[in-house]
Design a protein around this motif. Structure first.
Motif, PDB file in Angstrom:
ATOM      1  N   UNK A 106      49.535  51.724  46.410  1.00 21.85           N
ATOM      2  CA  UNK A 106      49.748  51.855  44.979  1.00 21.85           C
ATOM      3  C   UNK A 106      48.940  50.808  44.208  1.00 21.85           C
ATOM      4  N   UNK A 107      48.179  51.265  43.209  1.00 22.33           N
ATOM      5  CA  UNK A 107      47.405  50.350  42.374  1.00 22.33           C
ATOM      6  C   UNK A 107      46.158  49.801  43.033  1.00 22.33           C
ATOM      7  N   UNK A 108      45.792  50.352  44.196  1.00 23.50           N
ATOM      8  CA  UNK A 108      44.617  49.874  44.929  1.00 23.50           C
ATOM      9  C   UNK A 108      43.775  51.055  45.395  1.00 23.50           C
ATOM     10  N   UNK A 109      42.494  50.796  45.615  1.00 25.18           N
ATOM     11  CA  UNK A 109      41.584  51.831  46.099  1.00 25.18           C
ATOM     12  C   UNK A 109      40.682  51.266  47.192  1.00 25.18           C
ATOM     13  N   UNK A 110      40.424  52.069  48.202  1.00 20.96           N
ATOM     14  CA  UNK A 110      39.419  51.683  49.198  1.00 20.96           C
ATOM     15  C   UNK A 110      38.041  51.801  48.547  1.00 20.96           C
ATOM     16  N   UNK A 111      37.235  50.741  48.665  1.00 24.56           N
ATOM     17  CA  UNK A 111      35.919  50.711  48.029  1.00 24.56           C
ATOM     18  C   UNK A 111      34.865  50.149  48.993  1.00 24.56           C
ATOM     19  N   UNK A 112      33.617  50.630  48.905  1.00 34.75           N
ATOM     20  CA  UNK A 112      32.522  49.987  49.640  1.00 34.75           C
ATOM     21  C   UNK A 112      32.144  48.678  48.942  1.00 34.75           C
ATOM     22  N   UNK A 113      31.903  47.651  49.725  1.00 30.13           N
ATOM     23  CA  UNK A 113      31.488  46.344  49.192  1.00 30.13           C
ATOM     24  C   UNK A 113      30.073  46.055  49.681  1.00 30.13           C
TER      25      UNK A 113
ATOM     26  N   UNK B 282      30.630  46.576  53.903  1.00 28.44           N
ATOM     27  CA  UNK B 282      31.937  46.663  54.514  1.00 28.44           C
ATOM     28  C   UNK B 282      32.836  47.390  53.510  1.00 28.44           C
ATOM     29  N   UNK B 283      34.095  47.599  53.863  1.00 32.48           N
ATOM     30  CA  UNK B 283      35.002  48.361  53.013  1.00 32.48           C
ATOM     31  C   UNK B 283      36.301  47.595  52.851  1.00 32.48           C
ATOM     32  N   UNK B 284      36.893  47.692  51.649  1.00 28.89           N
ATOM     33  CA  UNK B 284      38.132  46.950  51.398  1.00 28.89           C
ATOM     34  C   UNK B 284      39.035  47.731  50.453  1.00 28.89           C
ATOM     35  N   UNK B 285      40.343  47.544  50.627  1.00 25.95           N
ATOM     36  CA  UNK B 285      41.342  48.167  49.762  1.00 25.95           C
ATOM     37  C   UNK B 285      41.677  47.154  48.677  1.00 25.95           C
TER      38      UNK B 285
ATOM     39  N   UNK C 292      34.999  53.615  42.789  1.00 18.36           N
ATOM     40  CA  UNK C 292      35.529  54.781  43.499  1.00 18.36           C
ATOM     41  C   UNK C 292      36.696  55.339  42.693  1.00 18.36           C
ATOM     42  N   UNK C 293      36.719  56.658  42.510  1.00 13.16           N
ATOM     43  CA  UNK C 293      37.836  57.296  41.818  1.00 13.16           C
ATOM     44  C   UNK C 293      38.905  57.689  42.839  1.00 13.16           C
ATOM     45  N   UNK C 294      40.068  58.132  42.352  1.00 15.61           N
ATOM     46  CA  UNK C 294      41.149  58.556  43.250  1.00 15.61           C
ATOM     47  C   UNK C 294      40.680  59.688  44.168  1.00 15.61           C
ATOM     48  N   UNK C 295      39.943  60.639  43.594  1.00 16.24           N
ATOM     49  CA  UNK C 295      39.458  61.778  44.388  1.00 16.24           C
ATOM     50  C   UNK C 295      38.418  61.322  45.406  1.00 16.24           C
ATOM     51  N   UNK C 296      37.521  60.438  44.983  1.00 10.66           N
ATOM     52  CA  UNK C 296      36.487  59.934  45.884  1.00 10.66           C
ATOM     53  C   UNK C 296      37.088  59.116  47.021  1.00 10.66           C
ATOM     54  N   UNK C 297      38.226  58.466  46.760  1.00 13.29           N
ATOM     55  CA  UNK C 297      38.856  57.661  47.801  1.00 13.29           C
ATOM     56  C   UNK C 297      39.281  58.532  48.980  1.00 13.29           C
ATOM     57  N   UNK C 298      39.789  59.738  48.702  1.00 13.54           N
ATOM     58  CA  UNK C 298      40.202  60.638  49.780  1.00 13.54           C
ATOM     59  C   UNK C 298      39.025  60.952  50.702  1.00 13.54           C
ATOM     60  N   UNK C 299      37.861  61.259  50.103  1.00 18.38           N
ATOM     61  CA  UNK C 299      36.661  61.558  50.889  1.00 18.38           C
ATOM     62  C   UNK C 299      36.196  60.327  51.655  1.00 18.38           C
TER      63      UNK C 299
END
Length: 202
Positions: free
Chosen positions: A24-31, A87-90, A111-118
């Motif tokens: 909740x309130x976080x997204x996985x993102x490429x860094x 790398x990737x981080x939430x 990253x959007x909510x939809x993009x996070x799923x992909x």
């Protein structure tokens, strides 16, 4: 076992057991980091209790040695980042803003909510490849080879197009020729900021 090798082995073990979960309130993102700063940022995120994933692959380093007139090859297995500079981080909004201020970080990609799923589905695929690489060396490319027409999708020259004149080097850069006003301009640009948009030129 050397300390560095033990840390790499532990990281690969942690990665093989990692679950990618929405928070909740976080997204996985490429860094996107500076070259050879991926492990440094990964360690920093872990220290702060932030869920992060640094995909690694096994690379066999071969070092020729000459001793007493005889040639030998010293082989050493290394765990190196699967994707140079990434790398990737939430991350929450605040932790993302804080990370952006780190000098070793070039950018945290939006990253959007939809993009996070992909992205999470891709991370699961990457995780399977990482496990496979423990017993078989794999090669990673972003699809850009000599002669590929590319478009810059990020950075100062986003939107420009050119022709790759070489494959990405070990720092993740490609050399691009930009044709304009009957001239060619050689530009060194991050490979991850280039998108292949055309067939490889003959």
């Amino acid at each position: 076992m050397p300390a560095g090798a033990r840390i790499q082995e532990n990281t690969m073990k942690e990665n093989s057991e990692k679950l990618f979960l929405k928070k909740e309130g976080m997204l996985w993102r490429p860094v996107f980091t500076l070259a050879r700063n991926e492990k440094k940022i990964y360690a920093l995120l872990k220290e702060k209790g932030i869920d992060a994933y640094l995909p690694l692959r096994t690379h066999v380093n071969i070092q020729p040695v000459i001793s007493k007139g005889k040639n030998y090859c010293y082989k050493r297995k290394l765990a190196v980042p699967m994707f140079s500079n990434y790398l990737f981080a939430c991350l929450s909004y605040d932790s993302c803003s804080e990370l952006q201020r780190n000098r070793s970080v070039i950018r945290v990609l939006p990253v959007s909510d939809i993009q996070e799923d992909a992205l999470m589905n891709e991370l699961k695929m990457i995780q399977a490849l990482e496990i496979y690489s423990e017993n078989a060396e794999i090669d990673v490319s972003n699809g850009i080879v000599r002669g590929t027409r590319v478009k810059f999708i990020d950075g100062q020259f986003a939107g420009w197009e050119g022709i790759a004149v070489d494959e990405a080097d070990n720092k993740g850069f490609v050399y691009i020729n930009i044709s304009s006003v009957e001239a060619n301009i050689g530009l060194r640009y991050p490979a991850m900021w280039c998108e292949a948009i055309g067939e490889t030129a003959n």
